[in-house]
Design a protein around this motif. Structure first.
Motif, PDB file in Angstrom:
ATOM      1  N   ASN A  68       0.817  -1.207   0.000  1.00  0.00           N
ATOM      2  CA  ASN A  68       0.000   0.000   0.000  1.00  0.00           C
ATOM      3  C   ASN A  68       0.854   1.261   0.000  1.00  0.00           C
ATOM      4  N   LEU A  69       1.883   1.290   0.828  1.00  0.00           N
ATOM      5  CA  LEU A  69       2.750   2.470   0.888  1.00  0.00           C
ATOM      6  C   LEU A  69       3.520   2.686  -0.404  1.00  0.00           C
ATOM      7  N   VAL A  70       4.156   1.643  -0.899  1.00  0.00           N
ATOM      8  CA  VAL A  70       4.975   1.802  -2.104  1.00  0.00           C
ATOM      9  C   VAL A  70       4.107   2.088  -3.317  1.00  0.00           C
ATOM     10  N   PHE A  71       2.996   1.380  -3.465  1.00  0.00           N
ATOM     11  CA  PHE A  71       2.124   1.605  -4.621  1.00  0.00           C
ATOM     12  C   PHE A  71       1.563   3.018  -4.624  1.00  0.00           C
ATOM     13  N   ARG A  72       1.216   3.510  -3.454  1.00  0.00           N
ATOM     14  CA  ARG A  72       0.591   4.828  -3.372  1.00  0.00           C
ATOM     15  C   ARG A  72       1.584   5.957  -3.636  1.00  0.00           C
ATOM     16  N   TYR A  73       2.838   5.788  -3.184  1.00  0.00           N
ATOM     17  CA  TYR A  73       3.785   6.899  -3.260  1.00  0.00           C
ATOM     18  C   TYR A  73       4.914   6.689  -4.259  1.00  0.00           C
ATOM     19  N   ALA A  74       4.896   5.617  -5.037  1.00  0.00           N
ATOM     20  CA  ALA A  74       6.006   5.337  -5.957  1.00  0.00           C
ATOM     21  C   ALA A  74       6.002   6.251  -7.178  1.00  0.00           C
ATOM     22  N   GLY A  75       4.864   6.571  -7.682  1.00  0.00           N
ATOM     23  CA  GLY A  75       4.837   7.409  -8.873  1.00  0.00           C
ATOM     24  C   GLY A  75       3.433   7.556  -9.405  1.00  0.00           C
ATOM     25  N   LYS A  76       3.332   8.201 -10.537  1.00  0.00           N
ATOM     26  CA  LYS A  76       2.027   8.493 -11.120  1.00  0.00           C
ATOM     27  C   LYS A  76       1.508   7.360 -12.005  1.00  0.00           C
ATOM     28  N   THR A  77       2.397   6.601 -12.619  1.00  0.00           N
ATOM     29  CA  THR A  77       1.948   5.583 -13.560  1.00  0.00           C
ATOM     30  C   THR A  77       1.649   4.268 -12.847  1.00  0.00           C
ATOM     31  N   PHE A  78       0.676   3.550 -13.374  1.00  0.00           N
ATOM     32  CA  PHE A  78       0.235   2.288 -12.786  1.00  0.00           C
ATOM     33  C   PHE A  78       1.335   1.234 -12.825  1.00  0.00           C
ATOM     34  N   LEU A  79       1.946   1.056 -13.967  1.00  0.00           N
ATOM     35  CA  LEU A  79       2.942  -0.009 -14.120  1.00  0.00           C
ATOM     36  C   LEU A  79       4.167   0.225 -13.244  1.00  0.00           C
ATOM     37  N   PHE A  80       4.651   1.450 -13.196  1.00  0.00           N
ATOM     38  CA  PHE A  80       5.812   1.745 -12.354  1.00  0.00           C
ATOM     39  C   PHE A  80       5.500   1.498 -10.878  1.00  0.00           C
ATOM     40  N   SER A  81       4.323   1.929 -10.437  1.00  0.00           N
ATOM     41  CA  SER A  81       3.933   1.727  -9.041  1.00  0.00           C
ATOM     42  C   SER A  81       3.792   0.244  -8.720  1.00  0.00           C
ATOM     43  N   LEU A  82       3.223  -0.521  -9.634  1.00  0.00           N
ATOM     44  CA  LEU A  82       3.035  -1.954  -9.423  1.00  0.00           C
ATOM     45  C   LEU A  82       4.375  -2.691  -9.371  1.00  0.00           C
ATOM     46  N   VAL A  83       5.275  -2.375 -10.277  1.00  0.00           N
ATOM     47  CA  VAL A  83       6.598  -3.013 -10.286  1.00  0.00           C
ATOM     48  C   VAL A  83       7.389  -2.626  -9.035  1.00  0.00           C
ATOM     49  N   ALA A  84       7.344  -1.373  -8.653  1.00  0.00           N
ATOM     50  CA  ALA A  84       8.057  -0.942  -7.445  1.00  0.00           C
ATOM     51  C   ALA A  84       7.520  -1.643  -6.206  1.00  0.00           C
ATOM     52  N   ALA A  85       6.208  -1.774  -6.101  1.00  0.00           N
ATOM     53  CA  ALA A  85       5.612  -2.463  -4.954  1.00  0.00           C
ATOM     54  C   ALA A  85       5.962  -3.942  -4.962  1.00  0.00           C
ATOM     55  N   ALA A  86       5.963  -4.576  -6.121  1.00  0.00           N
ATOM     56  CA  ALA A  86       6.313  -5.996  -6.214  1.00  0.00           C
ATOM     57  C   ALA A  86       7.773  -6.231  -5.829  1.00  0.00           C
ATOM     58  N   ILE A  87       8.662  -5.353  -6.237  1.00  0.00           N
ATOM     59  CA  ILE A  87      10.077  -5.476  -5.872  1.00  0.00           C
ATOM     60  C   ILE A  87      10.258  -5.271  -4.370  1.00  0.00           C
ATOM     61  N   ALA A  88       9.560  -4.305  -3.805  1.00  0.00           N
ATOM     62  CA  ALA A  88       9.656  -4.059  -2.363  1.00  0.00           C
ATOM     63  C   ALA A  88       9.153  -5.265  -1.570  1.00  0.00           C
ATOM     64  N   ILE A  89       8.060  -5.880  -2.016  1.00  0.00           N
ATOM     65  CA  ILE A  89       7.537  -7.064  -1.331  1.00  0.00           C
ATOM     66  C   ILE A  89       8.497  -8.235  -1.477  1.00  0.00           C
ATOM     67  N   ALA A  90       9.088  -8.406  -2.653  1.00  0.00           N
ATOM     68  CA  ALA A  90      10.045  -9.500  -2.845  1.00  0.00           C
ATOM     69  C   ALA A  90      11.244  -9.355  -1.915  1.00  0.00           C
ATOM     70  N   ILE A  91      11.745  -8.144  -1.764  1.00  0.00           N
ATOM     71  CA  ILE A  91      12.883  -7.908  -0.868  1.00  0.00           C
ATOM     72  C   ILE A  91      12.479  -8.149   0.589  1.00  0.00           C
ATOM     73  N   ALA A  92      11.303  -7.665   0.972  1.00  0.00           N
ATOM     74  CA  ALA A  92      10.834  -7.867   2.346  1.00  0.00           C
ATOM     75  C   ALA A  92      10.596  -9.343   2.647  1.00  0.00           C
ATOM     76  N   ASP A  93      10.009 -10.066   1.699  1.00  0.00           N
ATOM     77  CA  ASP A  93       9.765 -11.490   1.914  1.00  0.00           C
ATOM     78  C   ASP A  93      11.064 -12.283   1.953  1.00  0.00           C
ATOM     79  N   LEU A  94      12.037 -11.891   1.167  1.00  0.00           N
ATOM     80  CA  LEU A  94      13.348 -12.547   1.229  1.00  0.00           C
ATOM     81  C   LEU A  94      13.992 -12.313   2.593  1.00  0.00           C
ATOM     82  N   ALA A  95      13.843 -11.108   3.114  1.00  0.00           N
ATOM     83  CA  ALA A  95      14.377 -10.828   4.450  1.00  0.00           C
ATOM     84  C   ALA A  95      13.635 -11.619   5.523  1.00  0.00           C
TER      85      ALA A  95
END
Length: 124
Positions: A68-95
């Motif tokens: 929710n945080l990354v998708f909302r504040y990552a940027g204006k475009t849908f695809l960029f926000s979705l990719v940024a949120a997916a990468i953030a979740i992947a890093i958090a889940d790996l941790a």
């Protein structure tokens, strides 16, 4: 896109689908790693109950809030926000997997409690 309007139903739906799916995947991978390495985390409590009542809520909270945080504040475009949120979740889940999926304090048969099927190029 209308589905990705910030604060809309579409954003909430994506949060639950992506965050919840990633949390479920993390729990499945952790369960398989514990079974493979015969890790006994909680002693007298079965590992499945530990994952259900401790692991799943923790993974859900982390993934839903982070998406929710990354998708909302990552940027204006849908695809960029979705990719940024997916990468953030992947890093958090790996941790989270490195922290609880391969517990160093619990005895197991695998070296470092890292299962043999885990890719060597992904650190734990």
């Amino acid at each position: 896109m209308a589905i990705a309007a910030k604060g809309s139903r579409g954003e909430k739906f994506l949060t639950v689908v992506v965050g919840g799916g990633a949390a479920f995947g993390l729990i499945v991978i952790t369960s398989r790693a514990w079974k493979e390495c015969r890790v006994d985390v909680a002693g007298s409590v079965p590992n499945g109950l530990t994952l259900l009542f401790l692991g799943l809520p923790l993974a859900l909270i982390v993934n839903l809030v982070l998406f929710n945080l990354v998708f909302r504040y990552a940027g204006k475009t849908f695809l960029f926000s979705l990719v940024a949120a997916a990468i953030a979740i992947a890093i958090a889940d790996l941790a989270l997997f490195s922290w609880q999926g391969t517990p160093a304090a619990s005895p197991g048969i695998c070296p470092g409690n890292v299962p043999p099927w885990w890719p060597a190029w992904i650190p734990t």
